[in-house]
Scaffold this motif. Structure first.
Motif, PDB file in Angstrom:
ATOM      1  N   GLY A  26      14.577   8.091   3.728  1.00 46.38           N
ATOM      2  CA  GLY A  26      14.422   7.078   4.763  1.00 46.38           C
ATOM      3  C   GLY A  26      15.422   7.239   5.890  1.00 46.38           C
ATOM      4  N   GLU A  27      16.657   7.609   5.562  1.00 43.71           N
ATOM      5  CA  GLU A  27      17.681   7.791   6.597  1.00 43.71           C
ATOM      6  C   GLU A  27      17.367   8.997   7.460  1.00 43.71           C
ATOM      7  N   GLU A  28      16.876  10.069   6.859  1.00 42.96           N
ATOM      8  CA  GLU A  28      16.500  11.251   7.635  1.00 42.96           C
ATOM      9  C   GLU A  28      15.330  10.933   8.566  1.00 42.96           C
ATOM     10  N   LEU A  29      14.348  10.194   8.069  1.00 45.66           N
ATOM     11  CA  LEU A  29      13.222   9.793   8.916  1.00 45.66           C
ATOM     12  C   LEU A  29      13.697   8.934  10.081  1.00 45.66           C
ATOM     13  N   VAL A 258       5.572  14.181   8.611  1.00 46.62           N
ATOM     14  CA  VAL A 258       6.238  13.009   9.169  1.00 46.62           C
ATOM     15  C   VAL A 258       5.308  12.321  10.160  1.00 46.62           C
ATOM     16  N   GLN A 259       5.208  11.004  10.041  1.00 51.69           N
ATOM     17  CA  GLN A 259       4.421  10.190  10.961  1.00 51.69           C
ATOM     18  C   GLN A 259       5.348   9.166  11.612  1.00 51.69           C
ATOM     19  N   ASP A 273       4.156  11.721   4.382  1.00 50.92           N
ATOM     20  CA  ASP A 273       2.991  11.823   3.501  1.00 50.92           C
ATOM     21  C   ASP A 273       2.381  10.442   3.278  1.00 50.92           C
ATOM     22  N   GLY A 274       2.148  10.044   2.043  1.00 52.90           N
ATOM     23  CA  GLY A 274       1.466   8.777   1.802  1.00 52.90           C
ATOM     24  C   GLY A 274       2.385   7.614   1.487  1.00 52.90           C
ATOM     25  N   ALA A 275       3.680   7.732   1.807  1.00 50.77           N
ATOM     26  CA  ALA A 275       4.626   6.668   1.468  1.00 50.77           C
ATOM     27  C   ALA A 275       4.396   5.435   2.334  1.00 50.77           C
ATOM     28  N   GLU A 276       4.963   4.314   1.905  1.00 52.23           N
ATOM     29  CA  GLU A 276       4.871   3.079   2.682  1.00 52.23           C
ATOM     30  C   GLU A 276       5.684   3.215   3.971  1.00 52.23           C
ATOM     31  N   PRO A 277       5.154   2.761   5.113  1.00 55.65           N
ATOM     32  CA  PRO A 277       5.906   2.839   6.360  1.00 55.65           C
ATOM     33  C   PRO A 277       7.171   1.980   6.302  1.00 55.65           C
ATOM     34  N   ALA A 278       8.217   2.463   6.942  1.00 56.47           N
ATOM     35  CA  ALA A 278       9.462   1.707   7.087  1.00 56.47           C
ATOM     36  C   ALA A 278       9.695   1.452   8.571  1.00 56.47           C
TER      37      ALA A 278
END
Length: 288
Positions: A26-29, A258-259, A273-278
């Motif tokens: 999450g921090e990298e994103l 990455v989206q 990928d398919g993770a929940e958006p933050a």
């Protein structure tokens, strides 16, 4: 014929042992998204020919100070006193150069110190003819919601906006965002450039779009690169950054796709990928 599944996975297993192949954290994103915010705010500034098209930025209403920020303001009265930055315009054009000095200025979620320079091809600081351009560079420190100090600079050459026959192009030769801890060591070091120029349309914010092209964001600490292809990123008249649109790209090392979706002024949603958006608050973006 495809090789056996085990053979296909072997390279990724080796990378996994070295820390790759796992999805971005999450921090990298968030760091990748902040680099996008840096691009948007910088292009906006260069597009205005040396100033913002309206009053200095203020914080979006949804981000009014919470209790922990009020404590910070009480402990940091000098920065709070200079919150509006209203008295810090760009200098007059001098041989194709305009500059702005930031001294404890408040922008979105950050307090900034340092300087921004716009260097025009035209000695009169104009963008009136096809091929005429302006390059934005900076040496700025930013203190915001994360512990430590961000250093924002134009390592690699800065950001250039150039008039084309049908609008403008935006090219990033290079910029860098480093987060330094109290010990002076970098805990984040993101560098960005365009692999393909972006198309910029609209001289005013209302109706302006940035689209096409690829912004490559590279984490200098891990070596991971994320080439983000921009959809239509759209401004409105109330924000210095685009507030809608999306970017996406596959991170190197098998670390996921990455989206980044711009949700509103100063807010983005990010996921891999398919993770929940933050949700990420973009520290360089704010309402007018």
């Amino acid at each position: 014929m495809q090789p056996p599944r085990a053979a296909r996975l072997a390279p990724c297993l080796l990378l996994l042992l070295a820390g790759a192949c796992r999805p971005l954290s999450g921090e990298e994103l968030a760091d990748v998204a902040q680099a996008v915010g840096e691009l948007l705010a910088s292009v906006d500034e260069a597009s205005q020919g040396g100033g913002f098209a309206g009053p200095w930025l203020r914080r979006p209403a949804a981000f009014e100070p919470a209790w922990h920020e009020r404590l910070l303001q009480a402990a940091w009265p000098a920065a709070h006193a200079h919150a509006t930055c209203a008295g810090l315009p760009f200098s007059a054009c001098d041989g194709g150069v305009r500059e702005r000095t930031l001294d404890g200025c408040y922008l979105g979620w950050g307090y900034l110190e340092g300087s921004v320079r716009l260097r025009f091809d035209d000695a009169a600081c104009a963008l009136g003819t096809t091929g005429a351009g302006v390059t934005r560079t900076s040496q700025v420190s930013l203190r915001g919601p994360r512990a430590g100090t961000f250093l924002l600079d134009a390592e690699g050459g800065g950001i250039r906006v150039e008039r084309a026959a049908d609008g403008f192009t935006a090219t990033v030769a290079g910029f860098r965002r480093r987060l330094l801890g109290e010990d002076g060591q970098a805990t984040s070091d993101m560098r960005a450039r365009t692999a393909e120029p972006l198309r910029l349309s609209g001289e005013a914010r209302a109706g302006r779009t940035l689209s096409g092209g690829v912004l490559e964001v590279r984490d200098a600490l891990t070596g991971t690169a994320v080439p983000l292809r921009a959809g239509e990123l759209a401004w409105d008249e109330n924000c210095n950054c685009a507030s809608s649109g999306a970017l996406s790209g596959a991170a190197s090392g098998g670390r996921g796709v990455v989206q980044i979706e711009l949700a509103s002024c100063g807010k983005a949603r990010v996921w891999v990928d398919g993770a929940e958006p933050a949700e990420v608050i973009l520290d360089r973006c704010g309402t007018l």
